[in-house]
Design a protein around this motif. Structure first.
Motif, PDB file in Angstrom:
ATOM      1  N   HIS A  87       0.812  -1.223   0.000  1.00 33.92           N
ATOM      2  CA  HIS A  87       0.000   0.000   0.000  1.00 33.92           C
ATOM      3  C   HIS A  87       0.844   1.272   0.000  1.00 33.92           C
ATOM      4  O   HIS A  87       0.294   2.373  -0.092  1.00 33.92           O
ATOM      5  N   ALA A  88       2.158   1.139   0.103  1.00 31.16           N
ATOM      6  CA  ALA A  88       3.014   2.318   0.224  1.00 31.16           C
ATOM      7  C   ALA A  88       2.957   3.219  -1.003  1.00 31.16           C
ATOM      8  O   ALA A  88       3.188   4.433  -0.908  1.00 31.16           O
ATOM      9  N   PHE A  89       2.641   2.639  -2.173  1.00 30.64           N
ATOM     10  CA  PHE A  89       2.649   3.406  -3.426  1.00 30.64           C
ATOM     11  C   PHE A  89       1.236   3.693  -3.924  1.00 30.64           C
ATOM     12  O   PHE A  89       1.030   4.053  -5.068  1.00 30.64           O
ATOM     13  N   ASP A  90       0.231   3.563  -3.059  1.00 34.59           N
ATOM     14  CA  ASP A  90      -1.151   3.707  -3.522  1.00 34.59           C
ATOM     15  C   ASP A  90      -1.497   5.121  -3.980  1.00 34.59           C
ATOM     16  O   ASP A  90      -2.500   5.321  -4.668  1.00 34.59           O
ATOM     17  N   LEU A  91      -0.702   6.114  -3.599  1.00 39.72           N
ATOM     18  CA  LEU A  91      -0.866   7.494  -4.098  1.00 39.72           C
ATOM     19  C   LEU A  91       0.270   7.891  -5.031  1.00 39.72           C
ATOM     20  O   LEU A  91       0.413   9.060  -5.382  1.00 39.72           O
ATOM     21  N   GLY A  92       1.091   6.934  -5.436  1.00 37.52           N
ATOM     22  CA  GLY A  92       2.197   7.231  -6.327  1.00 37.52           C
ATOM     23  C   GLY A  92       3.349   7.927  -5.621  1.00 37.52           C
ATOM     24  O   GLY A  92       3.400   8.000  -4.387  1.00 37.52           O
ATOM     25  N   PRO A  93       4.311   8.483  -6.381  1.00 36.01           N
ATOM     26  CA  PRO A  93       5.448   9.183  -5.783  1.00 36.01           C
ATOM     27  C   PRO A  93       5.055  10.288  -4.803  1.00 36.01           C
ATOM     28  O   PRO A  93       5.731  10.456  -3.780  1.00 36.01           O
ATOM     29  N   PRO A  94       3.963  11.063  -5.059  1.00 42.33           N
ATOM     30  CA  PRO A  94       3.602  12.070  -4.056  1.00 42.33           C
ATOM     31  C   PRO A  94       3.294  11.469  -2.680  1.00 42.33           C
ATOM     32  O   PRO A  94       3.645  12.045  -1.654  1.00 42.33           O
ATOM     33  N   GLY A  95       2.659  10.301  -2.667  1.00 46.20           N
ATOM     34  CA  GLY A  95       2.382   9.639  -1.402  1.00 46.20           C
ATOM     35  C   GLY A  95       3.650   9.203  -0.702  1.00 46.20           C
ATOM     36  O   GLY A  95       3.756   9.259   0.538  1.00 46.20           O
ATOM     37  N   ILE A  96       4.632   8.744  -1.465  1.00 41.23           N
ATOM     38  CA  ILE A  96       5.932   8.386  -0.893  1.00 41.23           C
ATOM     39  C   ILE A  96       6.558   9.601  -0.212  1.00 41.23           C
ATOM     40  O   ILE A  96       7.035   9.527   0.935  1.00 41.23           O
ATOM     41  N   LEU A  97       6.548  10.738  -0.905  1.00 42.93           N
ATOM     42  CA  LEU A  97       7.162  11.954  -0.353  1.00 42.93           C
ATOM     43  C   LEU A  97       6.425  12.434   0.894  1.00 42.93           C
ATOM     44  O   LEU A  97       7.050  12.827   1.888  1.00 42.93           O
TER      45      LEU A  97
END
Length: 411
Positions: A87-97
């Motif tokens: 689920h860590a990438f469920d919002l894409g790179p913005p979610g990671i940041l």
């Protein structure tokens, strides 16, 4: 010589609701256990919707949470988080940041995601008391390649994402079935270019000679048996093991975390490739190995005096009622494990407190409301959880005893 210290580990925390407003003595009991240890560890099974924004990259299994869930975990007693999961990438790179920014603001020890592959794979360290603790967290999928962090190269930008342990899924097929599948493939795929078109946005998988075929992204291999195999990429594993060895050489206590969804037909069964990799991690210098993914308890092994938790199931599990796949009662049962280490850093014992996620009432009434937190259990329920765990752990030569509703592994 280092002072004695303790680490408490729990199942994964799929948290979507801020629990700070909850006033319930049962939650206070849980918090007291977490706060009694030097290190309290869980996996943050979500991505944070923060100031960097983002867009859902999944369908019905999408999950994101507001930043307020992090101080809620902090207030419960957690101070260490793995961030590598499906689920860590469920919002894409913005979610990671956003996740990195918000977790750092709460001063958690955290690892498993980063602005590029080098950063995501890097061990993170923090001092707890007098002990330097390093955390390395990784995800083995299955997941699309674009969720994993990537370094910049000529003409290609870096990608924020998840630290990847690269594994592949290969199906061995007996000769007649393999030949039939190849003939079907030849009827529908006329060229290598067409195969590449169907592979996008992935790259076509690498094949090893005429005994393997790529059937629409899945590799099948000619064999004398019919079996599914998970193959760990040696280069990827070597990079993770080198990072472990480097931290151990610095006299850090190394926690290694693995998340994966390559489950066996019986979710409680430990995949053989995970056991082999866990042993490799301990041989490289890991002081504790923890895994999540299958939402159930799996066996505990003590290997070279090092605790290996092959699957701790769930701790916080904020799912929707209509998600019926989580109906088996095993999904809602787990333990809180406290590992006590002596002054030389040697494991002395592990205590296991059985819990039911969502409350015992919800086990008998799946249509009712669940509590948004786990509760400690005793009596017959506690004995059932611990006896089942003891039976499965016995296959790994682990002796788990029951003492007044608490499990104990003594060395």
């Amino acid at each position: 010589m280092s002072a004695p210290f303790s680490i408490v580990v729990t199942g994964q925390s799929l948290i979507r609701h801020d629990l700070r407003a909850v006033s319930d003595p049962r939650l206070t009991e849980i918090a007291q256990i977490l706060k009694a240890s030097d290190v309290a560890f869980t996996n943050l099974e979500t991505t944070i919707h923060g100031r960097h924004g983002g867009w859902p990259l999944k369908g019905s299994y999408f999950g994101a949470a507001a930043p307020g869930v992090l101080p809620a975990l902090k207030e419960l007693g957690f101070n260490s988080l793995a961030l590598a999961n499906n689920h860590a990438f469920d919002l894409g790179p913005p979610g990671i940041l956003s996740t990195m920014e918000e977790v750092a603001a709460q001063n958690f020890l955290h690892a498993g995601i980063g602005v590029d592959r080098h950063h995501a794979a890097k061990a993170q360290r923090k001092i707890f008391g007098t002990r330097s603790v390093a955390l390395i967290a990784m995800d083995a999928g299955p997941g699309p390649s674009f969720m994993y962090a990537e370094d910049a190269s000529d003409g290609r930008m870096a990608r924020p994402g998840v630290n990847r342990l690269n594994v592949s899924r290969v199906f061995d097929l007996e000769v007649d079935a393999f030949n039939m599948l190849r003939s079907i493939q030849e009827r529908f795929l006329s060229s290598a270019l067409e195969r590449a078109n169907y592979a996008q946005p992935e790259d076509p998988p690498d094949l090893n000679g005429q005994d393997e075929i790529d059937f629409y992204g899945t590799v099948f291999r000619r064999s004398n048996d019919t079996v599914r195999r998970i193959v760990v990429d040696r280069h990827s594993a070597s990079a993770q093991l080198s990072a472990i060895a480097e931290e151990a050489a610095r006299d850090a206590f190394v926690i290694v975390y693995l998340h994966h969804h390559h489950w066996e037909p019986s979710w409680q069964q430990v995949p053989s490739w995970v056991r082999e990799f866990a042993h490799d991690c301990v041989n490289a210098g890991a002081g504790l190995f923890v895994s999540h993914g299958a939402p159930v308890l799996q066996a505990i092994e003590i290997y070279r005096n090092t605790p290996i938790f092959y699957g701790l199931g769930n701790f916080l599990f904020h799912t929707e009622k209509e998600e019926r796949e989580w109906s088996p009662p095993e999904v809602w049962k787990s333990v809180i494990a406290t590992c006590n280490f002596g002054s030389g850093g040697r494991l002395e014992d592990i205590s296991l407190r059985p819990i039911v996620i969502g409350g015992t009432e919800a086990l008998s009434n799946s249509a009712g409301d669940r509590l948004p937190f786990p509760v400690l259990v005793d009596g017959r329920m506690a004995a059932d959880i611990l006896e089942d765990l003891a039976d499965r752990s016995a296959g790994f030569n682990t002796v788990l005893s029951l003492e007044n509703g608490i499990g104990r592994i003594a060395l």
